[in-house]
Design a protein around this motif. Structure first.
Motif, PDB file in Angstrom:
ATOM      1  N   ALA A   1       0.799  -1.222   0.000  1.00 42.79           N
ATOM      2  CA  ALA A   1       0.000   0.000   0.000  1.00 42.79           C
ATOM      3  C   ALA A   1       0.833   1.274   0.000  1.00 42.79           C
ATOM      4  O   ALA A   1       0.340   2.330  -0.396  1.00 42.79           O
ATOM      5  CB  ALA A   1      -0.925   0.006   1.221  1.00 42.79           C
ATOM      6  N   VAL A   2       2.099   1.175   0.428  1.00 44.02           N
ATOM      7  CA  VAL A   2       2.899   2.390   0.608  1.00 44.02           C
ATOM      8  C   VAL A   2       4.279   2.268  -0.045  1.00 44.02           C
ATOM      9  O   VAL A   2       4.581   2.960  -1.028  1.00 44.02           O
ATOM     10  CB  VAL A   2       3.061   2.727   2.113  1.00 44.02           C
ATOM     11  CG1 VAL A   2       3.837   4.038   2.283  1.00 44.02           C
ATOM     12  CG2 VAL A   2       1.704   2.823   2.810  1.00 44.02           C
ATOM     13  N   ASP A   3       5.133   1.404   0.480  1.00 47.65           N
ATOM     14  CA  ASP A   3       6.550   1.391   0.110  1.00 47.65           C
ATOM     15  C   ASP A   3       6.790   1.148  -1.376  1.00 47.65           C
ATOM     16  O   ASP A   3       7.656   1.786  -1.985  1.00 47.65           O
ATOM     17  CB  ASP A   3       7.294   0.329   0.935  1.00 47.65           C
ATOM     18  CG  ASP A   3       7.261   0.641   2.417  1.00 47.65           C
ATOM     19  OD1 ASP A   3       8.320   0.918   2.992  1.00 47.65           O
ATOM     20  OD2 ASP A   3       6.163   0.618   3.011  1.00 47.65           O
ATOM     21  N   ARG A   4       6.043   0.215  -1.967  1.00 48.05           N
ATOM     22  CA  ARG A   4       6.318  -0.085  -3.380  1.00 48.05           C
ATOM     23  C   ARG A   4       5.952   1.091  -4.284  1.00 48.05           C
ATOM     24  O   ARG A   4       6.531   1.251  -5.357  1.00 48.05           O
ATOM     25  CB  ARG A   4       5.595  -1.357  -3.820  1.00 48.05           C
ATOM     26  CG  ARG A   4       4.088  -1.269  -3.867  1.00 48.05           C
ATOM     27  CD  ARG A   4       3.495  -2.463  -4.592  1.00 48.05           C
ATOM     28  NE  ARG A   4       2.042  -2.467  -4.479  1.00 48.05           N
ATOM     29  CZ  ARG A   4       1.250  -3.130  -5.304  1.00 48.05           C
ATOM     30  NH1 ARG A   4       1.777  -3.842  -6.293  1.00 48.05           N
ATOM     31  NH2 ARG A   4      -0.053  -3.101  -5.154  1.00 48.05           N
TER      32      ARG A   4
ATOM     33  N   GLY B   1       8.426   2.982  -6.701  1.00 48.81           N
ATOM     34  CA  GLY B   1       8.036   3.019  -8.108  1.00 48.81           C
ATOM     35  C   GLY B   1       7.844   4.413  -8.666  1.00 48.81           C
ATOM     36  O   GLY B   1       7.395   4.563  -9.802  1.00 48.81           O
ATOM     37  N   GLY B   2       8.166   5.453  -7.881  1.00 48.64           N
ATOM     38  CA  GLY B   2       8.126   6.816  -8.409  1.00 48.64           C
ATOM     39  C   GLY B   2       6.922   7.640  -8.017  1.00 48.64           C
ATOM     40  O   GLY B   2       6.741   8.759  -8.514  1.00 48.64           O
TER      41      GLY B   2
ATOM     42  N   PRO C   1      -7.718   1.933  -2.228  1.00 51.99           N
ATOM     43  CA  PRO C   1      -7.118   3.031  -2.995  1.00 51.99           C
ATOM     44  C   PRO C   1      -5.587   3.053  -2.915  1.00 51.99           C
ATOM     45  O   PRO C   1      -4.919   3.308  -3.920  1.00 51.99           O
ATOM     46  CB  PRO C   1      -7.723   4.280  -2.352  1.00 51.99           C
ATOM     47  CG  PRO C   1      -8.967   3.812  -1.689  1.00 51.99           C
ATOM     48  CD  PRO C   1      -8.687   2.418  -1.234  1.00 51.99           C
ATOM     49  N   LEU C   2      -5.030   2.792  -1.726  1.00 51.59           N
ATOM     50  CA  LEU C   2      -3.573   2.857  -1.581  1.00 51.59           C
ATOM     51  C   LEU C   2      -2.895   1.687  -2.288  1.00 51.59           C
ATOM     52  O   LEU C   2      -1.815   1.851  -2.884  1.00 51.59           O
ATOM     53  CB  LEU C   2      -3.186   2.900  -0.104  1.00 51.59           C
ATOM     54  CG  LEU C   2      -3.658   4.151   0.667  1.00 51.59           C
ATOM     55  CD1 LEU C   2      -3.249   4.068   2.134  1.00 51.59           C
ATOM     56  CD2 LEU C   2      -3.120   5.439   0.037  1.00 51.59           C
ATOM     57  N   LEU C   3      -3.488   0.503  -2.263  1.00 55.36           N
ATOM     58  CA  LEU C   3      -2.926  -0.619  -3.023  1.00 55.36           C
ATOM     59  C   LEU C   3      -2.814  -0.270  -4.498  1.00 55.36           C
ATOM     60  O   LEU C   3      -1.866  -0.665  -5.174  1.00 55.36           O
ATOM     61  CB  LEU C   3      -3.827  -1.855  -2.890  1.00 55.36           C
ATOM     62  CG  LEU C   3      -3.740  -2.691  -1.633  1.00 55.36           C
ATOM     63  CD1 LEU C   3      -4.849  -3.730  -1.635  1.00 55.36           C
ATOM     64  CD2 LEU C   3      -2.378  -3.372  -1.537  1.00 55.36           C
ATOM     65  N   HIS C   4      -3.815   0.475  -4.989  1.00 62.08           N
ATOM     66  CA  HIS C   4      -3.910   0.769  -6.420  1.00 62.08           C
ATOM     67  C   HIS C   4      -3.143   2.028  -6.817  1.00 62.08           C
ATOM     68  O   HIS C   4      -3.160   2.433  -7.974  1.00 62.08           O
ATOM     69  CB  HIS C   4      -5.390   0.910  -6.794  1.00 62.08           C
ATOM     70  CG  HIS C   4      -5.688   0.777  -8.248  1.00 62.08           C
ATOM     71  ND1 HIS C   4      -5.205  -0.249  -9.027  1.00 62.08           N
ATOM     72  CD2 HIS C   4      -6.439   1.555  -9.078  1.00 62.08           C
ATOM     73  CE1 HIS C   4      -5.649  -0.102 -10.266  1.00 62.08           C
ATOM     74  NE2 HIS C   4      -6.382   0.992 -10.325  1.00 62.08           N
ATOM     75  N   GLY C   5      -2.453   2.647  -5.846  1.00 62.55           N
ATOM     76  CA  GLY C   5      -1.683   3.851  -6.160  1.00 62.55           C
ATOM     77  C   GLY C   5      -2.535   5.077  -6.388  1.00 62.55           C
ATOM     78  O   GLY C   5      -2.147   5.994  -7.126  1.00 62.55           O
ATOM     79  N   CYS C   6      -3.695   5.132  -5.745  1.00 61.04           N
ATOM     80  CA  CYS C   6      -4.597   6.274  -5.878  1.00 61.04           C
ATOM     81  C   CYS C   6      -4.350   7.282  -4.763  1.00 61.04           C
ATOM     82  O   CYS C   6      -3.582   7.040  -3.834  1.00 61.04           O
ATOM     83  CB  CYS C   6      -6.055   5.806  -5.809  1.00 61.04           C
ATOM     84  SG  CYS C   6      -6.525   4.719  -7.161  1.00 61.04           S
TER      85      CYS C   6
END
Length: 642
Positions: free
Chosen positions: A67-70, A74-75, A309-314
């Motif tokens: 949810a956060v670190d990746r 990843g930018g 939402p955080l898993l999906h990078g939103c």
């Protein structure tokens, strides 16, 4: 006005659902590629473990990393992860993914110093503030199991959850803010700790300026001071991989009696299900702003304020306010415009509150909703009249969808990301992949289309659903699996139409028996809600010596209605007789100022029925305003009931 949602001319739903039906393991193995695993699964589904089987057996994963670190790696570090909007305190805050990573890693370091390790439980008793999300993610980072209790819950109820979860630490705020009042949480926490036989080792207290709390020496720690000390000493905690089948959290269902019923959410399956739902069901792209106007105390907040939402990078919107009264019925439109949210997920009761105060949506004017694409509704049955109103004022698809605390993500929906299916008002549309939804009679046999029965899901339940109850496997079997062997009993009543659309008409105890006729109170509510003067309504069955049960309707009129309530009540009785027929025996419509609801917006029909039948009743711990029950009692007594 809001912008129209684009969808393909033909939905891909039939082929996607067929792919799951043909090979469930292959379907979920492909969906699992959206998750970063520390160790891949030995088996996608192991039917031999757990009560009915377990998903992603042998895999290891960390929810906080996903949810956060990746995303930072990843930018997305500079992208907003959380947009906090608190009209009750006049506060707004933007938190980037990099800032979120720092806050969570430091807070996890504090918890680790307090002795929290993988598998330990931590109870959170928090309002809608960023620190609530930091706390949940910090637990996940350590592999600890969090259990969020709605802020302001009664001390006795909080104590029961502390006793059941046996947390090492409790994280709490000094207070919560409601329109016009401040709710001191710390005295409630202190009393809960006194009542509970289990005593937490420590309580981490977030001091809010609106009401600072006295700290208990030796037990309590100041949140801000502890995090500052961890930052100064560089005591960041890294992500701890856990088994995919390990619990991520335990969430207690509302209104429980006796020993609390703790729904267990396992880590791996939940991440996979949520990651699949964000693009396919909700039609959301990474980087977009998504707003779920719920509370972290409820399952909706866990799944679609925090993890989904955080898993999906939103960017997720965290809103500490109400649909009306903070300051008015235009609050939703303001937040959508200011945050650029492309979707809003809320409860039908919130929409009804807005509609009651501002029926022509005059307060929407001046707000730029051009980026807004979809309104999602869940948490209770979305009556067709409210859906049609929202469609008219917003000009975008309004998607009703149905799920439960136990399932963790939607059972049935109109999958926006796969292309919208035709909308049928009153239906949350079709089952999502993973759910084989059937309607059964009392003997457990499937019934024909359009015939009412109990809605059940053929086992195994999909990833994301509860594998059991916290330390109560046998109660899990008895509560959910024993009634219909081979099925999960939703305890919701309804039917399937010839196109396979699901219609959820209410809980099985909301089906009333009037002189031998099984009738849906939801169907009667649909008729009442269609009257132009009615803002919201509820129908219950009251004891009747002749017919067994008789329906009784409660209606709240729209603001500014100038007509006499008794005149409208007569029209409502006639309307039900016209639309449903004399068989409904609908003769009582009562105008009330408000309906009794839980804080999540569910109408307390069971308690209303007990009052009407003159049975002993207690004020549910989840109620929004206990005084409303007295008003309901007075209205019933005026008609010779209760």
């Amino acid at each position: 006005m809001a912008g129209k949602s684009r969808s393909p001319e033909e939905s891909r739903y039939p082929e996607v659902y067929a792919a799951w039906t043909a090979d469930p393991a292959a379907f979920w193995a492909e969906a699992a590629q959206a998750i970063a695993w520390a160790k891949p699964a030995d088996r996608v589904f192991d039917p031999q473990s757990g009560v009915f089987g377990r998903w992603f057996a042998g895999a290891e994963v960390n929810a906080c990393h996903n949810a956060v670190d990746r995303h930072v790696a990843g930018g997305r570090g500079d992208q907003a992860a959380i947009l906090y909007d608190s009209p009750v305190t006049g506060t707004k805050r933007r938190i980037s993914y990099a800032e979120l990573q720092d806050e969570v890693a430091m807070l996890a370091g504090v918890l680790r110093d307090l002795g929290v390790a993988r598998g330990d439980r931590v109870v959170l008793y928090m309002p809608m503030v960023p620190e609530a999300l930091f706390g949940m993610l910090a637990c996940a980072r350590l592999g600890a199991v969090h259990s969020v209790v709605f802020g302001g819950f009664a001390a006795k109820e909080l104590a029961a959850r502390i006793e059941d979860a046996t947390p090492k630490v409790v994280m709490a705020a000094s207070c919560g803010i409601e329109p016009g009042r401040t709710v001191a949480y710390k005295p409630l926490l202190d009393e809960a700790c006194r009542l509970s036989q289990h005593k937490p080792d420590a309580c981490l207290i977030l001091q809010r300026p609106q009401a600072r709390a006295d700290l208990v020496e030796g037990r309590d720690r100041d949140w801000a001071a502890a995090v500052a000390a961890a930052r100064e000493a560089g005591r960041r905690a890294e992500c701890v991989p856990v088994a995919a089948t390990d619990p991520l959290y335990v969430l207690y269902t509302s209104g429980t009696t006796g020993k609390p019923k703790g729904v267990v959410r396992d880590t791996g399956g939940y991440l996979v299900a949520l990651a699949w739902s964000m693009p396919n069901l909700y039609g959301i792209r990474p980087g977009e702003v998504y707003w779920c106007a719920s509370d972290v105390g409820w399952v909706v907040g866990h799944s679609y304020i925090v993890y989904g939402p955080l898993l999906h990078g939103c960017t997720t919107v965290l809103y500490e306010g109400k649909p009306v009264g903070t300051p008015d019925a235009g609050a939703f439109w303001r937040v959508i415009a200011e945050t650029g949210a492309v979707a809003l997920f809320t409860a039908p009761t919130a929409l009804r509150a807005v509609k009651k105060e501002d029926p022509e949506a005059a307060l929407m004017r001046g707000h730029d909703l051009s980026r807004f694409r979809t309104l999602f509704l869940a948490g209770e049955r979305a009556d067709p009249d409210t859906v049609a109103w929202a469609e008219r004022i917003l000009g975008v698809p309004v998607v009703d969808h149905w799920w439960q605390t136990e399932t963790g993500w939607p059972i049935a929906a109109n999958p926006v990301g796969l292309g919208l299916l035709p909308v049928k008002h009153g239906s949350p549309t079709v089952p999502m992949p993973g759910y084989d939804v059937q309607v059964l009679d009392e003997g457990g046999k499937p019934v024909p289309a359009e015939q009412m029965g109990t809605i059940a899901i053929k086992l195994p339940l999909p990833p994301g659903c509860l594998p059991t109850l916290w330390q109560q496997d046998e109660r899990f079997r008895e509560s959910y699996l024993a009634t219909f062997p081979g099925y999960y009993n939703t305890s919701d009543a309804g039917f399937l139409d010839p196109d396979g659309y699901v219609y959820v008409m209410g809980r099985t105890d909301d089906i009333i028996n009037v002189a031998g006729h099984r009738l849906s109170t939801g169907g009667m509510e649909e008729v009442l809600a269609s009257h132009p003067a009615v803002a919201e309504c509820a129908v219950i069955g009251v004891r009747d010596s002749l017919k067994g049960e008789a329906p009784c309707g409660f209606v709240v009129l729209k603001a500014g209605s100038a007509r006499a309530p008794d005149e409208i009540e007569r029209e409502l009785v006639a309307l039900v007789r016209e639309r449903i027929g004399p068989v409904a025996a609908f003769k009582i419509a009562l105008t009330v100022g408000r309906l009794p609801k839980t804080r999540s917006g569910k109408i307390l029909r069971g308690t209303m029925k007990k009052i009407a039948d003159g049975e002993p009743w207690t004020t549910p711990p989840t109620i929004d305003d206990p005084l409303i029950l007295e008003e309901i009692g007075e209205a019933l007594r005026a008609r010779g009931l209760g």
